[in-house]
Write a protein that holds these residues in place. Structure first.
Motif, PDB file in Angstrom:
ATOM      1  N   LEU A  41      -4.082 134.973  75.064  1.00  0.00           N
ATOM      2  CA  LEU A  41      -5.208 135.087  74.123  1.00  0.00           C
ATOM      3  C   LEU A  41      -6.383 134.235  74.591  1.00  0.00           C
ATOM      4  CD1 LEU A  41      -3.331 135.068  70.710  1.00  0.00           C
ATOM      5  CD2 LEU A  41      -4.594 136.965  71.719  1.00  0.00           C
ATOM      6  N   ALA A  42      -6.086 133.028  75.032  1.00  0.00           N
ATOM      7  CA  ALA A  42      -7.151 132.140  75.501  1.00  0.00           C
ATOM      8  C   ALA A  42      -7.871 132.747  76.704  1.00  0.00           C
ATOM      9  CB  ALA A  42      -6.578 130.767  75.845  1.00  0.00           C
ATOM     10  N   ALA A  43      -7.112 133.370  77.613  1.00  0.00           N
ATOM     11  CA  ALA A  43      -7.716 134.010  78.774  1.00  0.00           C
ATOM     12  C   ALA A  43      -8.633 135.154  78.372  1.00  0.00           C
ATOM     13  CB  ALA A  43      -6.627 134.517  79.727  1.00  0.00           C
ATOM     14  N   ALA A  44      -8.383 135.711  77.191  1.00  0.00           N
ATOM     15  CA  ALA A  44      -9.210 136.808  76.679  1.00  0.00           C
ATOM     16  C   ALA A  44     -10.321 136.294  75.760  1.00  0.00           C
ATOM     17  CB  ALA A  44      -8.328 137.802  75.936  1.00  0.00           C
ATOM     18  N   GLY A  45     -10.472 134.967  75.677  1.00  0.00           N
ATOM     19  CA  GLY A  45     -11.550 134.391  74.876  1.00  0.00           C
ATOM     20  C   GLY A  45     -11.232 134.231  73.408  1.00  0.00           C
ATOM     21  N   LEU A  46      -9.970 134.318  73.065  1.00  0.00           N
ATOM     22  CA  LEU A  46      -9.539 134.178  71.666  1.00  0.00           C
ATOM     23  C   LEU A  46      -8.790 132.856  71.532  1.00  0.00           C
ATOM     24  CD1 LEU A  46      -8.339 137.847  71.372  1.00  0.00           C
ATOM     25  CD2 LEU A  46     -10.428 136.907  70.375  1.00  0.00           C
ATOM     26  N   HIS A  47      -9.397 131.910  70.813  1.00  0.00           N
ATOM     27  CA  HIS A  47      -8.881 130.549  70.801  1.00  0.00           C
ATOM     28  C   HIS A  47      -8.382 130.065  69.451  1.00  0.00           C
ATOM     29  CE1 HIS A  47     -10.345 130.069  74.882  1.00  0.00           C
ATOM     30  NE2 HIS A  47     -11.434 130.679  74.490  1.00  0.00           N
ATOM     31  N   SER A  48      -8.444 130.895  68.423  1.00  0.00           N
ATOM     32  CA  SER A  48      -8.040 130.427  67.097  1.00  0.00           C
ATOM     33  C   SER A  48      -7.594 131.597  66.226  1.00  0.00           C
ATOM     34  CB  SER A  48      -9.223 129.731  66.411  1.00  0.00           C
ATOM     35  OG  SER A  48     -10.242 130.679  66.131  1.00  0.00           O
ATOM     36  N   ARG A  49      -6.991 131.259  65.112  1.00  0.00           N
ATOM     37  CA  ARG A  49      -6.627 132.288  64.142  1.00  0.00           C
ATOM     38  C   ARG A  49      -7.873 133.030  63.677  1.00  0.00           C
ATOM     39  NH1 ARG A  49      -2.403 133.636  60.694  1.00  0.00           N
ATOM     40  NH2 ARG A  49      -3.128 134.942  58.988  1.00  0.00           N
ATOM     41  N   ALA A  50      -8.969 132.293  63.484  1.00  0.00           N
ATOM     42  CA  ALA A  50     -10.219 132.932  63.046  1.00  0.00           C
ATOM     43  C   ALA A  50     -10.679 133.973  64.070  1.00  0.00           C
ATOM     44  CB  ALA A  50     -11.296 131.882  62.822  1.00  0.00           C
ATOM     45  N   ASP A  51     -10.552 133.661  65.363  1.00  0.00           N
ATOM     46  CA  ASP A  51     -10.902 134.628  66.403  1.00  0.00           C
ATOM     47  C   ASP A  51     -10.030 135.875  66.292  1.00  0.00           C
ATOM     48  OD1 ASP A  51     -12.793 132.887  67.482  1.00  0.00           O
ATOM     49  OD2 ASP A  51     -11.475 132.213  69.107  1.00  0.00           O
ATOM     50  N   LEU A  52      -8.733 135.658  66.112  1.00  0.00           N
ATOM     51  CA  LEU A  52      -7.797 136.774  66.014  1.00  0.00           C
ATOM     52  C   LEU A  52      -8.067 137.595  64.758  1.00  0.00           C
ATOM     53  CD1 LEU A  52      -5.419 138.231  67.297  1.00  0.00           C
ATOM     54  CD2 LEU A  52      -3.890 136.587  66.180  1.00  0.00           C
ATOM     55  N   GLU A  53      -8.337 136.942  63.649  1.00  0.00           N
ATOM     56  CA  GLU A  53      -8.652 137.660  62.413  1.00  0.00           C
ATOM     57  C   GLU A  53      -9.938 138.470  62.569  1.00  0.00           C
ATOM     58  OE1 GLU A  53      -8.757 134.485  59.574  1.00  0.00           O
ATOM     59  OE2 GLU A  53      -6.650 134.774  59.020  1.00  0.00           O
ATOM     60  N   ARG A  54     -10.907 137.888  63.252  1.00  0.00           N
ATOM     61  CA  ARG A  54     -12.211 138.545  63.408  1.00  0.00           C
ATOM     62  C   ARG A  54     -12.089 139.860  64.172  1.00  0.00           C
ATOM     63  NH1 ARG A  54     -15.104 137.828  67.664  1.00  0.00           N
ATOM     64  NH2 ARG A  54     -14.235 135.782  68.103  1.00  0.00           N
ATOM     65  N   VAL A  55     -11.299 139.882  65.238  1.00  0.00           N
ATOM     66  CA  VAL A  55     -11.199 141.091  66.056  1.00  0.00           C
ATOM     67  C   VAL A  55     -10.014 141.970  65.684  1.00  0.00           C
ATOM     68  CG1 VAL A  55     -12.423 140.025  67.977  1.00  0.00           C
ATOM     69  CG2 VAL A  55      -9.936 140.028  67.964  1.00  0.00           C
ATOM     70  N   GLY A  56      -8.982 141.387  65.069  1.00  0.00           N
ATOM     71  CA  GLY A  56      -7.780 142.142  64.719  1.00  0.00           C
ATOM     72  C   GLY A  56      -6.823 142.238  65.895  1.00  0.00           C
ATOM     73  N   ALA A  57      -5.594 142.554  65.589  1.00  0.00           N
ATOM     74  CA  ALA A  57      -4.543 142.574  66.610  1.00  0.00           C
ATOM     75  C   ALA A  57      -4.791 143.624  67.682  1.00  0.00           C
ATOM     76  CB  ALA A  57      -3.178 142.787  65.951  1.00  0.00           C
ATOM     77  N   VAL A  58      -5.259 144.803  67.294  1.00  0.00           N
ATOM     78  CA  VAL A  58      -5.450 145.882  68.271  1.00  0.00           C
ATOM     79  C   VAL A  58      -6.543 145.517  69.274  1.00  0.00           C
ATOM     80  CG1 VAL A  58      -6.214 148.273  68.556  1.00  0.00           C
ATOM     81  CG2 VAL A  58      -4.532 147.700  66.790  1.00  0.00           C
TER      82      VAL A  58
END
Length: 91
Positions: free
Chosen positions: A20-37
């Motif tokens: 996830l970090a390699a894809a620029g996603l560093h937090s739960r908020a990042d994951l929530e913002r873009v969604g799992a897909v």
């Protein structure tokens, strides 16, 4: 991201967090913002060797479900969403 599973992202271990970090996603908020897909697609675009288990695990982390439950009960919905997200926009 930290090397241990943060309490707000249960079910995601160090390797998943690194992807996830390699894809620029560093937090739960990042994951929530873009969604799992979309997060899964970003991980794949970052040339990370991720299986669909990562998709199930991210959805599980967001919804509070075990990844195995997600894989069993949400598989079709997530695969359809993944397929739709991969298709070019007809507009």
């Amino acid at each position: 991201m930290p090397t241990s599973t943060p309490p707000d992202l249960p079910g995601l271990g160090p390797k998943s967090l690194a992807m996830l970090a390699a894809a620029g996603l560093h937090s739960r908020a990042d994951l929530e913002r873009v969604g799992a897909v979309q997060a899964y697609l970003r991980v794949k675009a970052a040339r990370q060797n991720a299986s669909l288990n990562l998709l199930w695990a991210m959805e599980g982390a967001l919804t509070g479900q075990d990844w195995r439950v997600v894989a069993r009960e949400e598989r079709t919905r997530l695969l359809l969403a993944l397929d739709a997200a991969r298709r070019p926009d007809p507009g």
